[in-house]
Design a protein around this motif. Structure first.
Motif, PDB file in Angstrom:
ATOM      1  N   PHE A  43      -5.466 -10.052  26.629  1.00  0.00           N
ATOM      2  CA  PHE A  43      -5.538 -10.888  25.433  1.00  0.00           C
ATOM      3  C   PHE A  43      -5.318 -10.037  24.179  1.00  0.00           C
ATOM      4  N   TRP A  44      -5.921  -8.868  24.188  1.00  0.00           N
ATOM      5  CA  TRP A  44      -5.769  -7.954  23.050  1.00  0.00           C
ATOM      6  C   TRP A  44      -4.308  -7.544  22.897  1.00  0.00           C
ATOM      7  N   MET A  45      -3.635  -7.254  24.006  1.00  0.00           N
ATOM      8  CA  MET A  45      -2.227  -6.857  23.961  1.00  0.00           C
ATOM      9  C   MET A  45      -1.347  -7.990  23.446  1.00  0.00           C
ATOM     10  N   ARG A  46      -1.681  -9.202  23.806  1.00  0.00           N
ATOM     11  CA  ARG A  46      -0.920 -10.349  23.298  1.00  0.00           C
ATOM     12  C   ARG A  46      -1.071 -10.461  21.784  1.00  0.00           C
ATOM     13  N   LYS A  47      -2.295 -10.256  21.283  1.00  0.00           N
ATOM     14  CA  LYS A  47      -2.532 -10.307  19.831  1.00  0.00           C
ATOM     15  C   LYS A  47      -1.734  -9.224  19.117  1.00  0.00           C
ATOM     16  N   VAL A  48      -1.812  -8.016  19.645  1.00  0.00           N
ATOM     17  CA  VAL A  48      -1.121  -6.894  19.002  1.00  0.00           C
ATOM     18  C   VAL A  48       0.393  -7.081  19.100  1.00  0.00           C
ATOM     19  N   GLY A  49       0.872  -7.587  20.232  1.00  0.00           N
ATOM     20  CA  GLY A  49       2.304  -7.857  20.378  1.00  0.00           C
ATOM     21  C   GLY A  49       2.780  -8.925  19.406  1.00  0.00           C
ATOM     22  N   LEU A  50       1.983  -9.963  19.232  1.00  0.00           N
ATOM     23  CA  LEU A  50       2.302 -11.028  18.289  1.00  0.00           C
ATOM     24  C   LEU A  50       2.359 -10.482  16.869  1.00  0.00           C
ATOM     25  N   ALA A  51       1.340  -9.735  16.490  1.00  0.00           N
ATOM     26  CA  ALA A  51       1.296  -9.165  15.134  1.00  0.00           C
ATOM     27  C   ALA A  51       2.452  -8.193  14.912  1.00  0.00           C
ATOM     28  N   GLY A  52       2.737  -7.356  15.901  1.00  0.00           N
ATOM     29  CA  GLY A  52       3.830  -6.396  15.774  1.00  0.00           C
ATOM     30  C   GLY A  52       5.182  -7.076  15.651  1.00  0.00           C
ATOM     31  N   THR A  53       5.362  -8.167  16.377  1.00  0.00           N
ATOM     32  CA  THR A  53       6.635  -8.889  16.316  1.00  0.00           C
ATOM     33  C   THR A  53       6.829  -9.540  14.954  1.00  0.00           C
ATOM     34  N   VAL A  54       5.796 -10.200  14.452  1.00  0.00           N
ATOM     35  CA  VAL A  54       5.897 -10.815  13.122  1.00  0.00           C
ATOM     36  C   VAL A  54       6.188  -9.733  12.081  1.00  0.00           C
ATOM     37  N   TYR A  55       5.447  -8.638  12.134  1.00  0.00           N
ATOM     38  CA  TYR A  55       5.621  -7.555  11.157  1.00  0.00           C
ATOM     39  C   TYR A  55       7.036  -6.988  11.197  1.00  0.00           C
ATOM     40  N   HIS A  56       7.515  -6.639  12.379  1.00  0.00           N
ATOM     41  CA  HIS A  56       8.814  -5.976  12.460  1.00  0.00           C
ATOM     42  C   HIS A  56       9.986  -6.919  12.198  1.00  0.00           C
ATOM     43  N   CYS A  57       9.845  -8.191  12.551  1.00  0.00           N
ATOM     44  CA  CYS A  57      10.906  -9.144  12.208  1.00  0.00           C
ATOM     45  C   CYS A  57      10.952  -9.370  10.701  1.00  0.00           C
ATOM     46  N   TRP A  58       9.790  -9.468  10.064  1.00  0.00           N
ATOM     47  CA  TRP A  58       9.744  -9.628   8.607  1.00  0.00           C
ATOM     48  C   TRP A  58      10.280  -8.371   7.915  1.00  0.00           C
ATOM     49  N   ARG A  59       9.915  -7.225   8.427  1.00  0.00           N
ATOM     50  CA  ARG A  59      10.403  -5.960   7.856  1.00  0.00           C
ATOM     51  C   ARG A  59      11.929  -5.869   7.967  1.00  0.00           C
ATOM     52  N   GLU A  60      12.460  -6.260   9.122  1.00  0.00           N
ATOM     53  CA  GLU A  60      13.913  -6.233   9.299  1.00  0.00           C
ATOM     54  C   GLU A  60      14.584  -7.223   8.358  1.00  0.00           C
ATOM     55  N   ARG A  61      13.995  -8.379   8.182  1.00  0.00           N
ATOM     56  CA  ARG A  61      14.527  -9.359   7.240  1.00  0.00           C
ATOM     57  C   ARG A  61      14.611  -8.759   5.841  1.00  0.00           C
TER      58      ARG A  61
END
Length: 157
Positions: free
Chosen positions: A72-90
């Motif tokens: 569950f923790w990995m899913r949270k961190v993966g979700l947060a990392g994906t949002v962060y890096h997609c926004w950063r790339e944008r």
């Protein structure tokens, strides 16, 4: 808002999908970011979502990330990392005129998530946890059982 203030010239998705930039498009409808989401979900042994939008993703996150288990923790961190890096790339595409491939962004997510995972203490060496650790290419020394067994002066039980 950025277009109305003249900061950006276009409202189109910076990932080139041809649609207008909205929260749902940016994170879920765009083929570029959807490919990244699918890979992150797969790394966490989760099936891709059937319907991709912010509301459904939040609902999924509430149902699949609550709890103290490592997965569950990995899913949270993966979700947060994906949002962060997609926004950063944008932002990099709009303001710095630099681009990265989905593979490069996934590599950045994997690095961040893996580094954070090493801070997670007390990970049991179970088949489910091992699968996630292997998927994310995290060193197996992360498991508490291995750390105890390999400690100097400790006898194996």
């Amino acid at each position: 808002k950025l277009s109305r203030f003249g900061v950006v010239q276009s409202n189109l998705c910076p990932f080139g999908c041809g649609h207008y930039e909205t929260m749902d498009n940016l994170f879920f409808d765009c083929a570029f970011t959807k490919a990244i989401w699918c890979k992150v979900l797969k790394l966490n042994n989760c099936l891709p979502l059937v319907s991709w939008n912010w509301e459904n993703t939040v609902e999924w996150a509430v149902e699949h990330t609550i709890g103290k288990h490592f997965r569950f923790w990995m899913r949270k961190v993966g979700l947060a990392g994906t949002v962060y890096h997609c926004w950063r790339e944008r932002n990099n595409r709009i303001f710095r005129l630099s681009t990265a491939t989905p593979e490069r962004i996934l590599s950045r997510i994997m690095t961040d998530v893996s580094e954070k995972a090493t801070l997670y203490l007390d990970i049991s060496d179970t088949p489910a946890n091992r699968s996630i650790v292997d998927n994310w290419a995290i060193d197996e020394s992360i498991f508490r059982n291995l750390a105890l067994e390999q400690a100097p002066g400790r006898q194996r039980r």
